[in-house]
Design a protein around this motif. Structure first.
Motif, PDB file in Angstrom:
ATOM      1  N   LEU A 157      31.285  45.083  35.221  1.00 25.36           N
ATOM      2  CA  LEU A 157      31.994  45.306  36.471  1.00 25.36           C
ATOM      3  C   LEU A 157      33.322  44.575  36.340  1.00 25.36           C
ATOM      4  N   CYS A 158      34.410  45.324  36.443  1.00 28.24           N
ATOM      5  CA  CYS A 158      35.735  44.711  36.380  1.00 28.24           C
ATOM      6  C   CYS A 158      36.413  44.859  37.722  1.00 28.24           C
ATOM      7  N   GLN A 159      36.785  43.730  38.304  1.00 28.88           N
ATOM      8  CA  GLN A 159      37.576  43.749  39.518  1.00 28.88           C
ATOM      9  C   GLN A 159      39.026  43.660  39.088  1.00 28.88           C
ATOM     10  N   VAL A 160      39.840  44.575  39.622  1.00 31.55           N
ATOM     11  CA  VAL A 160      41.220  44.726  39.177  1.00 31.55           C
ATOM     12  C   VAL A 160      42.169  44.762  40.363  1.00 31.55           C
ATOM     13  N   ASP A 161      43.443  44.591  40.051  1.00 35.91           N
ATOM     14  CA  ASP A 161      44.497  44.864  41.013  1.00 35.91           C
ATOM     15  C   ASP A 161      45.118  46.182  40.577  1.00 35.91           C
ATOM     16  N   GLN A 162      44.814  47.246  41.310  1.00 31.67           N
ATOM     17  CA  GLN A 162      45.333  48.582  41.027  1.00 31.67           C
ATOM     18  C   GLN A 162      46.744  48.672  41.590  1.00 31.67           C
ATOM     19  N   GLN A 163      47.705  48.936  40.734  1.00 31.25           N
ATOM     20  CA  GLN A 163      49.088  49.135  41.162  1.00 31.25           C
ATOM     21  C   GLN A 163      49.425  50.609  41.018  1.00 31.25           C
ATOM     22  N   GLY A 164      49.986  51.184  42.056  1.00 33.95           N
ATOM     23  CA  GLY A 164      50.172  52.627  42.090  1.00 33.95           C
ATOM     24  C   GLY A 164      48.974  53.196  42.829  1.00 33.95           C
ATOM     25  N   GLY A 165      49.151  54.302  43.449  1.00 36.28           N
ATOM     26  CA  GLY A 165      48.115  54.825  44.327  1.00 36.28           C
ATOM     27  C   GLY A 165      46.933  55.478  43.655  1.00 36.28           C
ATOM     28  N   ALA A 166      47.046  55.832  42.387  1.00 40.51           N
ATOM     29  CA  ALA A 166      46.016  56.668  41.785  1.00 40.51           C
ATOM     30  C   ALA A 166      45.244  55.957  40.682  1.00 40.51           C
ATOM     31  N   ALA A 167      43.945  55.822  40.893  1.00 41.05           N
ATOM     32  CA  ALA A 167      43.075  55.358  39.817  1.00 41.05           C
ATOM     33  C   ALA A 167      42.558  56.555  39.019  1.00 41.05           C
ATOM     34  N   CYS A 168      42.501  57.715  39.673  1.00 42.92           N
ATOM     35  CA  CYS A 168      41.932  58.923  39.064  1.00 42.92           C
ATOM     36  C   CYS A 168      43.036  59.777  38.427  1.00 42.92           C
ATOM     37  N   HIS A 169      42.677  60.480  37.374  1.00 38.61           N
ATOM     38  CA  HIS A 169      43.640  61.373  36.716  1.00 38.61           C
ATOM     39  C   HIS A 169      44.063  62.538  37.614  1.00 38.61           C
TER      40      HIS A 169
END
Length: 141
Positions: free
Chosen positions: A103-115
């Motif tokens: 399990l990796c907790q991340v800071d997502q930058q930009g709105g899209a995690a999905c392709h």
């Protein structure tokens, strides 16, 4: 052996420490040398995606803090956001009790995690009442 290793750690009290290399050597990888990783936004808990890592992508992620996965389709390392700009910076990595999932907790930058450019990859919702699957997020315009 790996499962036995993690079982031997079960009685350890909170705050017990183990050498990282020892724990990583005992992870259980599948026959392709991969382990599943669930990626979650660190501050909201929102599950963003499920991907795969191998031992080298784990090492690269820990060294750079940039989430580096193994792309099964391309058979190559994939640094999240390298081409899209939607980056993920590692905040915390956890290992499950059997040593066979991360399990990796991340800071997502930009709105899209999905392709698909959605905020996460889990946009199909199962409605058990109507026995339908519903798309719960549109592709941004």
């Amino acid at each position: 052996m790996s499962k036995a290793f993690f079982q031997s750690l079960e009685p350890s009290p909170c705050k017990t420490r183990f050498p990282l290399d020892t724990v990583l050597k005992n992870l259980t990888f599948n026959e392709q040398g991969l382990i599943p990783v669930i990626t979650q936004q660190y501050d909201t808990g929102k599950v963003l995606m499920l991907a795969w890592m191998n031992a080298e992508s784990i090492r690269r992620t820990l060294a750079t803090r940039a989430m580096t996965y193994w792309s099964r389709s391309r058979q190559a390392f994939w640094v999240k956001g390298e081409s899209s700009g939607n980056t993920q910076t590692l905040k915390l990595m956890r290992i499950d009790c059997d040593g066979d999932a991360l399990l990796c907790q991340v800071d997502q930058q930009g709105g899209a995690a999905c392709h698909t450019l959605r905020s996460n990859c889990f946009y199909f919702e199962v409605d058990t009442v109507s026995s339908n699957v519903v798309v719960n997020e549109s592709i941004p315009l």
